[in-house]
Motif scaffolding. Structure first.
Motif, PDB file in Angstrom:
ATOM      1  N   ALA A 334      19.010 -32.133   1.272  1.00 24.34           N
ATOM      2  CA  ALA A 334      19.983 -32.111   2.352  1.00 24.34           C
ATOM      3  C   ALA A 334      19.708 -33.223   3.353  1.00 24.34           C
ATOM      4  O   ALA A 334      19.883 -33.052   4.567  1.00 24.34           O
ATOM      5  CB  ALA A 334      20.011 -30.737   3.034  1.00 24.34           C
ATOM      6  N   SER A 335      19.234 -34.352   2.850  1.00 21.81           N
ATOM      7  CA  SER A 335      18.883 -35.466   3.720  1.00 21.81           C
ATOM      8  C   SER A 335      18.893 -36.737   2.886  1.00 21.81           C
ATOM      9  O   SER A 335      18.694 -36.683   1.675  1.00 21.81           O
ATOM     10  CB  SER A 335      17.488 -35.228   4.313  1.00 21.81           C
ATOM     11  OG  SER A 335      16.915 -36.463   4.694  1.00 21.81           O
ATOM     12  N   THR A 336      19.120 -37.884   3.534  1.00 20.17           N
ATOM     13  CA  THR A 336      19.041 -39.135   2.789  1.00 20.17           C
ATOM     14  C   THR A 336      17.730 -39.854   3.088  1.00 20.17           C
ATOM     15  O   THR A 336      17.539 -40.990   2.667  1.00 20.17           O
ATOM     16  CB  THR A 336      20.215 -40.074   3.143  1.00 20.17           C
ATOM     17  OG1 THR A 336      20.244 -40.220   4.564  1.00 20.17           O
ATOM     18  CG2 THR A 336      21.531 -39.528   2.631  1.00 20.17           C
ATOM     19  N   ASP A 337      16.837 -39.181   3.787  1.00 19.59           N
ATOM     20  CA  ASP A 337      15.533 -39.773   4.052  1.00 19.59           C
ATOM     21  C   ASP A 337      14.755 -39.871   2.735  1.00 19.59           C
ATOM     22  O   ASP A 337      14.539 -38.856   2.056  1.00 19.59           O
ATOM     23  CB  ASP A 337      14.769 -38.899   5.061  1.00 19.59           C
ATOM     24  CG  ASP A 337      13.351 -39.417   5.248  1.00 19.59           C
ATOM     25  OD1 ASP A 337      13.155 -40.645   5.143  1.00 19.59           O
ATOM     26  OD2 ASP A 337      12.446 -38.591   5.474  1.00 19.59           O
ATOM     27  N   PRO A 338      14.357 -41.095   2.347  1.00 20.20           N
ATOM     28  CA  PRO A 338      13.681 -41.260   1.053  1.00 20.20           C
ATOM     29  C   PRO A 338      12.495 -40.314   0.874  1.00 20.20           C
ATOM     30  O   PRO A 338      12.257 -39.839  -0.236  1.00 20.20           O
ATOM     31  CB  PRO A 338      13.219 -42.718   1.078  1.00 20.20           C
ATOM     32  CG  PRO A 338      14.185 -43.395   1.991  1.00 20.20           C
ATOM     33  CD  PRO A 338      14.567 -42.378   3.029  1.00 20.20           C
ATOM     34  N   ARG A 339      11.768 -40.046   1.933  1.00 19.90           N
ATOM     35  CA  ARG A 339      10.612 -39.151   1.803  1.00 19.90           C
ATOM     36  C   ARG A 339      11.038 -37.730   1.455  1.00 19.90           C
ATOM     37  O   ARG A 339      10.427 -37.054   0.639  1.00 19.90           O
ATOM     38  CB  ARG A 339       9.771 -39.172   3.083  1.00 19.90           C
ATOM     39  CG  ARG A 339       8.696 -40.243   3.036  1.00 19.90           C
ATOM     40  CD  ARG A 339       8.180 -40.554   4.415  1.00 19.90           C
ATOM     41  NE  ARG A 339       9.206 -41.298   5.160  1.00 19.90           N
ATOM     42  CZ  ARG A 339       9.150 -42.621   5.363  1.00 19.90           C
ATOM     43  NH1 ARG A 339       8.143 -43.297   4.950  1.00 19.90           N
ATOM     44  NH2 ARG A 339      10.103 -43.236   6.007  1.00 19.90           N
ATOM     45  N   ALA A 340      12.151 -37.291   2.090  1.00 20.79           N
ATOM     46  CA  ALA A 340      12.666 -35.947   1.789  1.00 20.79           C
ATOM     47  C   ALA A 340      13.183 -35.889   0.356  1.00 20.79           C
ATOM     48  O   ALA A 340      12.976 -34.891  -0.350  1.00 20.79           O
ATOM     49  CB  ALA A 340      13.776 -35.590   2.773  1.00 20.79           C
ATOM     50  N   ILE A 341      13.840 -36.988  -0.089  1.00 19.53           N
ATOM     51  CA  ILE A 341      14.340 -37.015  -1.473  1.00 19.53           C
ATOM     52  C   ILE A 341      13.164 -36.943  -2.438  1.00 19.53           C
ATOM     53  O   ILE A 341      13.195 -36.224  -3.434  1.00 19.53           O
ATOM     54  CB  ILE A 341      15.162 -38.301  -1.737  1.00 19.53           C
ATOM     55  CG1 ILE A 341      16.375 -38.361  -0.811  1.00 19.53           C
ATOM     56  CG2 ILE A 341      15.622 -38.354  -3.187  1.00 19.53           C
ATOM     57  CD1 ILE A 341      17.151 -39.671  -0.892  1.00 19.53           C
TER      58      ILE A 341
END
Lengths: 410, 295
Positions: A334-341
């Motif tokens: 639910a995020s486009t932050d590479p770390r979250a992905i």
């Protein structure tokens, strides 16, 4: 002059505001940087990869995009590596620094994926690798690289797993093996794997024969096979020698209980034509086959064929599945932050959906980022009344409905 | 023991076909004093000619010779007359014109790529022909019938060429040109015509080799390359320009390739063949039957 300057400044200002306004909806886009060989020696496979990914992304976007991101669409950006490592690295840097992609995928050639994985790790951008098979790509202790396809060394592992299952299914014993392989890097790599697995499995190796792929006469090698009289013959061959071996073996009436090949020349479309009925009952290992008994496989293949004019291959199936793995991870992140992905990818456990047209049952990454369920399929060449075809026989769950493998060779 | 005999027989049979393939090369060299790098490609053309002749008419592979021989002779004759001869004339003063060698290399690339363009990269063979897969069973031994046919074709071809060179007026003219181009032309022989005929003959012999291979071998655009290297080794072994030498050289290579793998891996026999090649170049560069300095 001054008026002009003010005018220019205000126009520039407007432009900037407009640009900003245009960028606002762009928040709802997930940018995927794709590095593929789109020209040069691997161009045709690179293109097939791109087409499979495009088809998957189109499906995902048409179905409403990533719902947890407010219906964000996946945007595919492509760069041509020309199969060159340095080009791949430069494009990866450009994607990350200039295009600000959220995730990288590619790069088909192991030689390109390997250095690109280091770039991704450095910038902490997840790198989803559908098909580069070199073992070392996921063996660097990296946290940001994920691979869908089976590793190189798993091919021989699965050949021996198949042999074991075959003996169990037919309640027969395979005691002796013969290894015959082309004497290049590829064949020698396979032979090393075979030796290891044969020792572990308690098989006796009665022949270990590397031969030059350019040989004009393979009857001496066939004579050796005949005299060694193995239960099972394992082969790694390029196309011309695969045909010559198969035909010469038929001439000399060499009939082991089973012949297990390693793709390559035996999977070449002209092999079945040129070897004809002599190829009957051969087992061959591949990534995927169009008749694999998985829900949706047939329909997906038909759709692909209609769009692009040829069948899906094992590699394009991995590329297709990779996009669904990505969509699944984005949904959960639910995020486009590479770390979250990255964290979401690491927790992937995909067991249903369109990605499950692969020959195995789940996609799940281990600590190194390797899809631990990835497996290969074994096909048997047989004629069921419609000419010779390749029929999926193993793993048993993927076997073509109603087919019973022929073992030993009659 | 029986195995050794079986392997030797297979080696002699396969080797004679290598010799047959090398025969055209040695013939062209003997007369033109030019290494024809396109020889493998000529063999490839011969194989495709035989393949299509058999496939379209359904005749016995060796009957295809009726069609393949004139076609290949004409092909070789024209290739020499149109492509190679102008270079020869430009280098009239040189005894062994290097540029001609470069031209033959160009012909090699053009032919291989043309075949790729026209026929595609597929591997072809003739599934149903009366020779394919046939074996003679002699006790425990298996002898390949198509290779036996190839052996007979090789011996017959070598004999016919020898007779042609020794007994006919045209053959004498060919030998005269090969001995001394200028002296021959002083006797009223047109050397360029002789070159055309020699090239045509060499190409026709490559056609015979193609016919011999088609019943049991694969046909693809770069098939010539595999035989090219072997032909060069055979010709050096047997002596450049020697007809019998080519046949014997081929058989030596065939026997090494066939018997060798029973004592080592097939990879090593290749090393032995190349080792022999180097050894001959060092110790006896004129080969088994070549003349030491010139002829």
């Amino acid at each position: 002059m001054k008026i002009v300057r003010i005018l220019v400044a205000s126009i520039a200002c407007c432009g900037w505001l407009l640009g900003a306004a245009a960028e606002a909806p762009a928040q709802a886009v997930v940018k995927v940087g794709n590095i593929l060989p789109l020209s040069g020696p691997s161009a045709s496979v690179g293109l097939q990869n791109k087409q499979a990914q495009d088809m998957a992304v189109q499906e995902i976007n048409d179905a409403g995009g990533i719902k947890s991101l407010g219906g964000a669409k996946i945007q595919m950006l492509y760069a041509d590596s020309e199969s060159k490592p340095e080009k791949g690295v430069a494009e990866a840097e450009r994607f990350i620094n200039t295009e600000k992609v959220h995730i990288l995928t590619g790069a088909w050639n192991s030689a390109v994926s390997y250095p690109v994985s280091a770039v991704a790790e450095r910038y902490q951008i997840p790198f989803l690798v559908p098909v580069s098979v070199a073992d070392k790509i996921t063996e660097q202790g990296f946290k940001y690289v994920f691979r869908i396809a089976a590793k190189d060394s798993w091919w021989t592992r699965d050949q021996f797993a198949f042999l074991k299952d075959l003996q169990a299914e037919f309640n027969a014993k395979v005691a002796t093996l013969a290894f015959v392989y082309e004497n290049g890097d590829w064949g020698k790599g396979f032979a090393e794997g075979w030796k290891k697995h044969a020792q572990a499995g308690g098989y006796k190796v009665v022949l270990d024969e590397p031969y030059p792929s350019t040989a004009t006469d393979l009857s001496p090698v066939v004579q050796k096979i005949k005299r060694a009289n193995p239960d099972v013959l394992l082969l790694t061959s390029n196309a011309a020698d695969a045909i010559l071996l198969t035909n010469t073996m038929a001439e000399y009436k060499v009939k082991p209980k089973a012949i297990v090949a390693s793709g390559g020349g035996h999977a070449d479309p002209s092999y079945l034509k040129a070897a004809g009925k002599n190829a009957r009952y051969l087992f061959d290992i591949v990534e995927w086959e169009t008749d694999v008994n998985k829900p949706g496989a047939k329909e997906t293949n038909e759709k692909f064929k209609k769009l692009y004019g040829y069948n899906l291959t094992g590699e394009s199936v991995d590329a297709y599945a990779a996009m669904y793995v990505l969509a699944d991870a984005l949904e959960r992140a639910a995020s486009t932050d590479p770390r979250a992905i990255r964290d979401a990818l690491a927790k992937t456990r995909l067991t249903k959906g369109p990605a499950m047209i692969v020959g195995y049952d789940a996609i799940e990454f281990d600590e190194s980022g390797q899809n631990k369920h990835a497996a290969l399929v074994m096909v048997q060449v047989n004629d069921l009344g419609k000419g010779l075809e390749r029929i999926t026989v193993w793993p048993k769950a993927s076997r073509r409905a109603g087919y019973k493998p022929v073992f030993p060779i009659p | 023991m029986i195995h050794l005999l079986e392997d030797t027989i297979n080696g002699v049979l396969m080797g004679s076909i290598y010799g047959l393939a090398a025969l055209g090369l040695t013939l062209i060299f003997g007369v033109l004093k030019v290494i024809n790098f396109a020889h493998g490609s000529l063999l490839m053309v011969g194989m495709y000619a035989a393949y299509w002749a058999v496939l379209l008419t359904g005749v016995h592979p060796y009957l295809a010779l009726v069609f393949v021989l004139p076609l290949m002779f004409a092909f070789g004759y024209l290739l020499q007359a149109v492509v190679i001869q102008p270079i020869f004339k430009a280098e009239r003063e040189v005894r062994e014109p290097i540029t001609v060698i470069i031209v033959t290399t160009g012909v090699w690339y053009i032919l291989d790529n043309l075949a790729l363009l026209v026929f595609g990269p597929q591997y072809r063979n003739i599934q149903d022909n009366p020779l394919r897969g046939r074996m003679i069973e002699a006790g425990e031994m298996l002898i390949s019938v198509p290779k036996l046919w190839g052996f007979c074709a090789a011996v017959a071809t070598a004999a016919l060429i020898w007779l042609f060179l020794q007994k006919t007026r045209m053959g004498r003219a060919v030998r005269a040109t090969s001995l001394d181009r200028d002296a021959a032309s002083l006797q009223g022989i047109n050397p360029y015509k002789i070159y055309n005929i020699a090239f045509g003959l060499g190409t026709a012999v490559a056609g015979v080799a193609g016919v011999a291979l088609v019943p049991f071998y694969n046909i693809f655009p770069t098939v010539g390359v595999l035989f090219d290297i072997k032909c060069f080794i055979i010709v050096v072994l047997g002596g450049l320009g020697s007809i019998g030498g080519a046949l014997l050289g081929g058989m030596i290579i065939g026997v090494i390739e066939s018997v060798g793998p029973q004592f080592m891996t097939a990879t090593w026999t290749e090393a032995i063949v190349y080792g022999l090649f180097l050894g001959f170049l060092f110790l006896r560069p004129s080969g088994l039957f070549g003349v030491k300095y010139d002829w």
